[in-house]
Scaffold this motif. Structure first.
Motif, PDB file in Angstrom:
ATOM      1  N   VAL A  12       0.865  -1.184   0.000  1.00 49.36           N
ATOM      2  CA  VAL A  12       0.000   0.000   0.000  1.00 49.36           C
ATOM      3  C   VAL A  12       0.893   1.222   0.000  1.00 49.36           C
ATOM      4  N   VAL A  13       0.699   2.086  -0.986  1.00 53.49           N
ATOM      5  CA  VAL A  13       1.534   3.285  -1.097  1.00 53.49           C
ATOM      6  C   VAL A  13       0.639   4.476  -1.427  1.00 53.49           C
ATOM      7  N   HIS A  14       1.246   5.661  -1.416  1.00 53.53           N
ATOM      8  CA  HIS A  14       0.521   6.867  -1.780  1.00 53.53           C
ATOM      9  C   HIS A  14       0.763   7.208  -3.245  1.00 53.53           C
ATOM     10  N   GLU A  15      -0.220   7.842  -3.810  1.00 54.40           N
ATOM     11  CA  GLU A  15      -0.098   8.298  -5.202  1.00 54.40           C
ATOM     12  C   GLU A  15       1.204   9.096  -5.363  1.00 54.40           C
ATOM     13  N   GLY A  16       1.898   8.827  -6.461  1.00 58.05           N
ATOM     14  CA  GLY A  16       3.151   9.535  -6.721  1.00 58.05           C
ATOM     15  C   GLY A  16       4.380   8.758  -6.296  1.00 58.05           C
ATOM     16  N   ASP A  17       4.194   7.765  -5.421  1.00 57.11           N
ATOM     17  CA  ASP A  17       5.335   6.955  -4.994  1.00 57.11           C
ATOM     18  C   ASP A  17       5.802   6.057  -6.133  1.00 57.11           C
ATOM     19  N   THR A  18       7.022   5.542  -5.979  1.00 55.18           N
ATOM     20  CA  THR A  18       7.563   4.538  -6.903  1.00 55.18           C
ATOM     21  C   THR A  18       7.558   3.187  -6.199  1.00 55.18           C
ATOM     22  N   THR A  44      -4.378  -8.955 -17.807  1.00 57.09           N
ATOM     23  CA  THR A  44      -3.986  -8.340 -19.075  1.00 57.09           C
ATOM     24  C   THR A  44      -2.466  -8.259 -19.140  1.00 57.09           C
ATOM     25  N   PHE A  45      -1.953  -8.507 -20.306  1.00 50.64           N
ATOM     26  CA  PHE A  45      -0.515  -8.626 -20.531  1.00 50.64           C
ATOM     27  C   PHE A  45       0.189  -7.283 -20.379  1.00 50.64           C
ATOM     28  N   LEU A  46       1.329  -7.306 -19.701  1.00 49.79           N
ATOM     29  CA  LEU A  46       2.165  -6.106 -19.593  1.00 49.79           C
ATOM     30  C   LEU A  46       3.470  -6.282 -20.383  1.00 49.79           C
ATOM     31  N   PHE A  47       4.262  -7.265 -19.979  1.00 51.23           N
ATOM     32  CA  PHE A  47       5.576  -7.456 -20.589  1.00 51.23           C
ATOM     33  C   PHE A  47       5.891  -8.944 -20.731  1.00 51.23           C
ATOM     34  N   GLY A  59       5.535   3.413 -20.769  1.00 49.95           N
ATOM     35  CA  GLY A  59       5.081   4.542 -19.949  1.00 49.95           C
ATOM     36  C   GLY A  59       5.799   4.559 -18.613  1.00 49.95           C
ATOM     37  N   ARG A  60       5.035   4.499 -17.537  1.00 50.36           N
ATOM     38  CA  ARG A  60       5.619   4.551 -16.194  1.00 50.36           C
ATOM     39  C   ARG A  60       6.031   3.164 -15.689  1.00 50.36           C
ATOM     40  N   LEU A  61       5.759   2.137 -16.475  1.00 50.12           N
ATOM     41  CA  LEU A  61       6.100   0.780 -16.062  1.00 50.12           C
ATOM     42  C   LEU A  61       7.368   0.309 -16.775  1.00 50.12           C
ATOM     43  N   THR A  77       6.677   3.912 -11.655  1.00 51.34           N
ATOM     44  CA  THR A  77       7.021   5.229 -11.129  1.00 51.34           C
ATOM     45  C   THR A  77       5.789   6.134 -11.135  1.00 51.34           C
ATOM     46  N   ALA A  78       5.834   7.147 -10.282  1.00 52.66           N
ATOM     47  CA  ALA A  78       4.745   8.142 -10.201  1.00 52.66           C
ATOM     48  C   ALA A  78       3.387   7.450 -10.207  1.00 52.66           C
ATOM     49  N   THR A  79       3.190   6.562  -9.260  1.00 50.76           N
ATOM     50  CA  THR A  79       1.981   5.731  -9.247  1.00 50.76           C
ATOM     51  C   THR A  79       0.703   6.563  -9.201  1.00 50.76           C
ATOM     52  N   GLN A  80      -0.340   5.994  -9.789  1.00 51.20           N
ATOM     53  CA  GLN A  80      -1.661   6.614  -9.830  1.00 51.20           C
ATOM     54  C   GLN A  80      -2.671   5.616  -9.271  1.00 51.20           C
ATOM     55  N   THR A  81      -3.834   6.114  -8.874  1.00 44.82           N
ATOM     56  CA  THR A  81      -4.834   5.206  -8.285  1.00 44.82           C
ATOM     57  C   THR A  81      -5.234   4.121  -9.278  1.00 44.82           C
ATOM     58  N   GLY A  82      -5.155   4.423 -10.552  1.00 38.09           N
ATOM     59  CA  GLY A  82      -5.488   3.421 -11.570  1.00 38.09           C
ATOM     60  C   GLY A  82      -4.492   2.289 -11.671  1.00 38.09           C
TER      61      GLY A  82
END
Lengths: 110, 113
Positions: A12-18, A44-47, A59-61, A77-82
């Motif tokens: 569990v982290v806050h938005e914006g954390d890495t 769903t596939f990422l990498f 992107g950020r991943l 990086t720069a995590t978002q709620t999504g």
């Protein structure tokens, strides 16, 4: 028996954390390591990673594989709620199937 | 067009009943899979079919019987349902020769009462 272990199981982290998610594996005749994101329904596939040391980025991943030490990491990086989801690591080997880890449940708080 | 489709999406039934889940893929893949995801979200392979031929059977009770009428379809029939069968069952497809990306259906949530 092929085995995939992910850590942490929950984060569990806050938005914006890495964040960095870990995946270690033992597999016969390694062929590929894959990362998936699962929100409410289908993974769903990422990498997909097959070679050591080559970073895959979207992107950020980003993700990288170490075939000598038998692990991979997924960075966000720069995590978002999504980004809140379960992240699954899977390994393909000689048995012609994907073996999944138990997943990391990531929660991003606003 | 949905790439991998499963029906039904939800299934609630009593212990001892028999039920089936159907899966179809329109991706032209040669291999289809059934995975079971338990309450802890652990995805575990059950079966794999390549061109209608069973290639993986992961010590699943013989109450579970997969059937593949053609390479685009893989159905799962479960006899004498038990409480422990409650889970989400995912169908997936891919290419056998290339252990890469699997495409998953949206899952069928089975609840046994």
């Amino acid at each position: 028996e092929d085995k995939v272990v992910q850590s942490p199981l929950s984060l569990v982290v806050h938005e914006g954390d890495t964040v960095t998610l870990n995946c270690s594996y033992e597999v016969t005749n390694f062929r590929s390591l894959l990362w998936y994101k699962q929100e409410k329904k289908a993974p769903t596939f990422l990498f997909m990673l097959t070679s050591s040391g080559i970073e895959k980025k979207s992107g950020r991943l980003s993700s990288i594989l170490d075939k000598k030490e038998l692990f991979s990491i997924l960075n966000i990086t720069a995590t978002q709620t999504g980004d809140s989801a379960i992240y699954l690591c899977a390994v393909g080997g000689g048995a012609q199937k994907l073996v999944f880890g138990q997943g990391t449940r990531l929660t991003i708080n606003p | 067009d949905t790439a991998v489709s499963q029906t039904p999406k939800y299934l609630v039934t009593q212990m001892g009943n028999d039920k089936s889940i159907k899966c179809e893929q329109n991706l032209g893949h040669d291999t289809m899979y059934w995975y079971k995801q338990d309450s802890k979200k652990f995805l575990k392979i059950m079966f794999s079919y390549n061109n209608k031929e069973l290639i993986i059977n992961e010590t699943v009770p013989n109450r579970f019987s997969p059937k593949s009428p053609d390479k685009a379809h893989l159905n799962l029939h479960i006899n004498s349902l038990e409480l422990g069968d409650s889970a989400v069952y995912f169908c997936a497809s891919g290419h056998l020769q290339y252990t890469g990306e699997l495409f998953f259906g949206e899952g069928s949530r089975l609840t046994v009462l």
